[in-house]
Design an enzyme around this catalytic site. Structure first.
Site, short mmCIF file in Angstrom:
data_model
loop_
_atom_site.label_atom_id
_atom_site.label_comp_id
_atom_site.label_asym_id
_atom_site.label_seq_id
_atom_site.Cartn_x
_atom_site.Cartn_y
_atom_site.Cartn_z
N LYS A 38 0.80 -1.22 0.00
CA LYS A 38 0.00 0.00 0.00
C LYS A 38 0.84 1.28 0.00
CE LYS A 38 -3.36 -0.94 -0.61
NZ LYS A 38 -3.72 -1.41 -1.98
N SER A 39 1.91 1.25 -0.77
CA SER A 39 2.83 2.40 -0.81
C SER A 39 2.96 3.02 -2.20
CB SER A 39 4.22 1.98 -0.31
OG SER A 39 4.15 1.52 1.01
N THR A 71 1.50 -0.06 -7.56
CA THR A 71 0.92 -0.12 -8.91
C THR A 71 1.32 1.11 -9.72
OG1 THR A 71 -0.93 -1.37 -7.96
CG2 THR A 71 -1.23 -0.49 -10.18
N TRP A 72 1.36 2.23 -9.07
CA TRP A 72 1.73 3.50 -9.73
C TRP A 72 3.16 3.43 -10.25
CZ3 TRP A 72 2.36 8.80 -6.79
CH2 TRP A 72 2.41 9.84 -7.73
N LYS A 86 7.85 -7.44 -9.28
CA LYS A 86 7.24 -6.76 -8.14
C LYS A 86 7.42 -7.61 -6.88
CE LYS A 86 2.66 -6.20 -6.11
NZ LYS A 86 1.20 -6.21 -6.33
N THR A 87 7.75 -6.97 -5.78
CA THR A 87 7.84 -7.69 -4.50
C THR A 87 7.57 -6.73 -3.34
OG1 THR A 87 9.22 -9.13 -3.13
CG2 THR A 87 10.35 -7.31 -4.20
N HIS A 88 7.09 -7.33 -2.24
CA HIS A 88 6.95 -6.57 -0.99
C HIS A 88 7.97 -7.07 0.04
CE1 HIS A 88 3.44 -4.49 -2.38
NE2 HIS A 88 2.63 -5.52 -2.33
N SER A 145 -4.56 2.96 4.02
CA SER A 145 -4.75 2.20 2.78
C SER A 145 -4.77 0.69 3.05
CB SER A 145 -3.61 2.55 1.80
OG SER A 145 -3.88 2.01 0.55
N TYR A 168 6.93 8.39 -2.07
CA TYR A 168 5.59 8.58 -2.64
C TYR A 168 5.21 10.07 -2.62
CZ TYR A 168 0.49 7.88 -3.07
OH TYR A 168 -0.83 7.91 -3.48
N LYS A 195 -8.07 6.51 -3.26
CA LYS A 195 -7.91 7.97 -3.31
C LYS A 195 -6.59 8.41 -3.93
CE LYS A 195 -10.85 9.51 0.53
NZ LYS A 195 -10.86 10.25 1.80
#
Length: 294
Positions: A48-49, A52-53, A105-107, A137, A192, A257
């Site tokens: 949630k950081s 995707t953006w 992609k990874t967290h 988020s 961000y 948002k």
């Protein structure tokens, strides 16, 4: 342990003490032994950081601003390394079948990231977002993704978040462990809030880091294509392609948002004071500074 607590942990396990989805852990050896290629690009974030953006921006850089080439679900173009749900979702398998150069992609924290990425000196991008907005988020993400237990009230969830009792564990440890690697030439550490404030500057920074040459046309195309409004209505980035059993967007949309400072609409004065005190303890001695609003 009462039943509500045991229900909370039902779909979670632990890896090196970090809370993780049981479905991912079942095949963890596939993740650990994953073989990187030298031209892989790793996009790492705490959940949630803005994952995707930043992913769509990087893919647009690689596709040289060609929107047509981005017309496939983002989770197919940029596989989620550790994600596994039997054979339906399999990040490792997707990546093995992809041609180079791959965007991954990874967290995962640096300690859990497959060692081959470090050995091959792959370029990595880490996007960091302020903890309060991440908590908000993440709370909504819990509500819409059925694998998660009921998070309770927002303040109850924030307690769990502060204690690292959420998938991927402590936000504090995750961000600081990546921050400690910021001087490594293979890592670009981004914020961000900086992206929200001056997206053009950050996109140019990314293009340079990826060894490309920025042109005004390319930068303009990327900025236009990756605005929150564009991505929210784009079926290839808004996750509406995923079935409801994975992500229930009737609860609310995946892309909610996309702003900085939404925490002010959720934190009470008391919760904010408690959070600030805890934050100070956890980040003591760290040079990592984040803005909670722009």
């Amino acid at each position: 342990m009462d039943s509500s607590k045991s229900d909370y942990y039902e779909n979670f396990g632990r890896i090196q003490g970090i809370l993780m989805y049981k479905d991912f852990l079942k095949y963890w050896s596939d993740v650990e032994t994953f073989q990187a290629r030298p031209d892989d690009i790793v996009i790492a974030t705490y959940p949630k950081s803005g994952t995707t953006w930043i992913s769509e921006i990087v893919d647009m850089i690689y596709k040289e601003g060609d929107v047509e080439k981005c017309k496939d679900a983002i989770f197919n173009r940029i596989p989620f390394l550790e994600c596994r749900k039997e054979d339906m979702l399999n990040g490792v398998k997707q990546l093995k079948q992809m041609e180079s150069p791959r965007i991954v992609k990874t967290h995962l924290s640096p300690e859990l990231l497959p060692v081959s990425f470090w050995e091959k000196k792959c370029k990595m991008i880490y996007l960091c977002r302020n903890a309060k907005d991440v908590a908000v988020s993440y709370y909504y993400f819990f509500l819409m993704v059925p694998v998660h237990p009921n998070p309770g009230t927002f303040s109850e969830f924030v307690e769990k978040f502060m204690d690292g009792q959420v998938p991927y564990g402590s936000w504090y440890k995750h961000t600081q462990s990546w921050w400690e690697k910021r001087n490594d030439s293979q890592l670009l550490f981004l914020f961000y809030e900086d992206m929200k404030e001056d997206i053009r500057k950050e996109v140019i920074k990314l293009i340079h880091f990826l060894g490309r040459k920025p042109s005004e046309t390319l930068v303009d195309k990327i900025i236009q294509h990756t605005t929150f409004q564009e991505m929210k209505k784009n079926p290839f980035t808004n996750y509406t392609i995923l079935p409801e059993e994975f992500m229930n967007q009737k609860v609310h949309s995946f892309m909610r948002k996309g702003i900085s400072g939404d925490w002010k609409n959720h934190f009470t004065v008391a919760l904010n004071e408690k959070f600030d005190m805890h934050y100070e303890q956890q980040m003591k001695g760290s040079t990592l500074k984040l803005r909670t609003e722009i």
